[in-house]
Design a protein around this motif. Sequence first.
Motif, PDB file in Angstrom:
ATOM      1  N   LEU A  33       0.812  -1.210   0.000  1.00 53.65           N
ATOM      2  CA  LEU A  33       0.000   0.000   0.000  1.00 53.65           C
ATOM      3  C   LEU A  33       0.850   1.267   0.000  1.00 53.65           C
ATOM      4  O   LEU A  33       0.373   2.334  -0.386  1.00 53.65           O
ATOM      5  CB  LEU A  33      -0.976  -0.014   1.177  1.00 53.65           C
ATOM      6  N   GLU A  93      -2.784   2.969  -3.580  1.00 61.51           N
ATOM      7  CA  GLU A  93      -3.997   2.273  -3.164  1.00 61.51           C
ATOM      8  C   GLU A  93      -4.224   1.019  -3.987  1.00 61.51           C
ATOM      9  O   GLU A  93      -3.718   0.889  -5.107  1.00 61.51           O
ATOM     10  CB  GLU A  93      -5.201   3.208  -3.229  1.00 61.51           C
ATOM     11  N   THR A 107      -7.177  -2.596  -4.328  1.00 61.44           N
ATOM     12  CA  THR A 107      -8.365  -3.313  -3.885  1.00 61.44           C
ATOM     13  C   THR A 107      -7.927  -4.537  -3.086  1.00 61.44           C
ATOM     14  O   THR A 107      -6.753  -4.947  -3.130  1.00 61.44           O
ATOM     15  CB  THR A 107      -9.218  -3.772  -5.078  1.00 61.44           C
ATOM     16  N   ILE A 123      -4.477   1.679   7.868  1.00 58.69           N
ATOM     17  CA  ILE A 123      -5.056   1.794   6.532  1.00 58.69           C
ATOM     18  C   ILE A 123      -6.446   2.406   6.642  1.00 58.69           C
ATOM     19  O   ILE A 123      -7.071   2.376   7.706  1.00 58.69           O
ATOM     20  CB  ILE A 123      -5.148   0.441   5.779  1.00 58.69           C
ATOM     21  N   ARG A 176     -10.175   2.608   4.170  1.00 60.73           N
ATOM     22  CA  ARG A 176     -10.856   2.036   3.007  1.00 60.73           C
ATOM     23  C   ARG A 176     -11.838   3.061   2.471  1.00 60.73           C
ATOM     24  O   ARG A 176     -12.641   3.609   3.215  1.00 60.73           O
ATOM     25  CB  ARG A 176     -11.608   0.770   3.398  1.00 60.73           C
ATOM     26  N   PRO A 213     -11.183   0.753  -2.370  1.00 56.07           N
ATOM     27  CA  PRO A 213      -9.715   0.748  -2.348  1.00 56.07           C
ATOM     28  C   PRO A 213      -9.174   0.963  -0.936  1.00 56.07           C
ATOM     29  O   PRO A 213      -9.748   1.697  -0.138  1.00 56.07           O
ATOM     30  CB  PRO A 213      -9.350   1.920  -3.264  1.00 56.07           C
ATOM     31  N   CYS A 214      -8.080   0.297  -0.655  1.00 62.55           N
ATOM     32  CA  CYS A 214      -7.394   0.451   0.630  1.00 62.55           C
ATOM     33  C   CYS A 214      -6.233   1.417   0.419  1.00 62.55           C
ATOM     34  O   CYS A 214      -5.562   1.383  -0.611  1.00 62.55           O
ATOM     35  CB  CYS A 214      -6.850  -0.892   1.103  1.00 62.55           C
ATOM     36  N   ARG A 215      -6.002   2.241   1.422  1.00 65.89           N
ATOM     37  CA  ARG A 215      -4.910   3.215   1.364  1.00 65.89           C
ATOM     38  C   ARG A 215      -4.113   3.152   2.651  1.00 65.89           C
ATOM     39  O   ARG A 215      -4.677   2.971   3.738  1.00 65.89           O
ATOM     40  CB  ARG A 215      -5.457   4.635   1.205  1.00 65.89           C
ATOM     41  N   ASP A 273      -2.279   4.664   5.764  1.00 64.12           N
ATOM     42  CA  ASP A 273      -2.313   5.855   6.614  1.00 64.12           C
ATOM     43  C   ASP A 273      -1.093   5.740   7.520  1.00 64.12           C
ATOM     44  O   ASP A 273      -1.082   4.975   8.473  1.00 64.12           O
ATOM     45  CB  ASP A 273      -3.596   5.910   7.437  1.00 64.12           C
TER      46      ASP A 273
END
Length: 113
Positions: A23, A27, A29, A57, A59, A67-69, A71
């Motif tokens: 990640l 981003e 999925t 993370i 979502r 999508p996951c990001r 953090d």
Amino acid sequence: MDRLSEVFSALADPTRRAILARLAEGEATVNQIAEPFPISLQAVSKHLKVLERAGLITRGREAQWRPCRLDAEPLHEVADWVAGYQRFWEQRYDQLGEYLRQLQSNRKRPTEE
């Protein structure tokens, strides 16, 4: 559990660390994240829940996909905590440096017989 403990707990698993590394590139999925792992999609989802609970993370919601990001803010807190021990290690290195200087100094002196 306090936030720092939650983050360390999340980071304790190598799969979760690998997910965070993925990640960090951008981003993705859940399916994209799951591709390189020899585990089920359900297992990846559980790992993502742990990372999300730790605040590592987020979502999003974009149409049909989430999508996951990364953090990284909690990682900053970990870095701050670790930095607190920097003085300890600097003192140890200073002591080692002094010891090595003493050894060198003793080698340069002619021995008395």
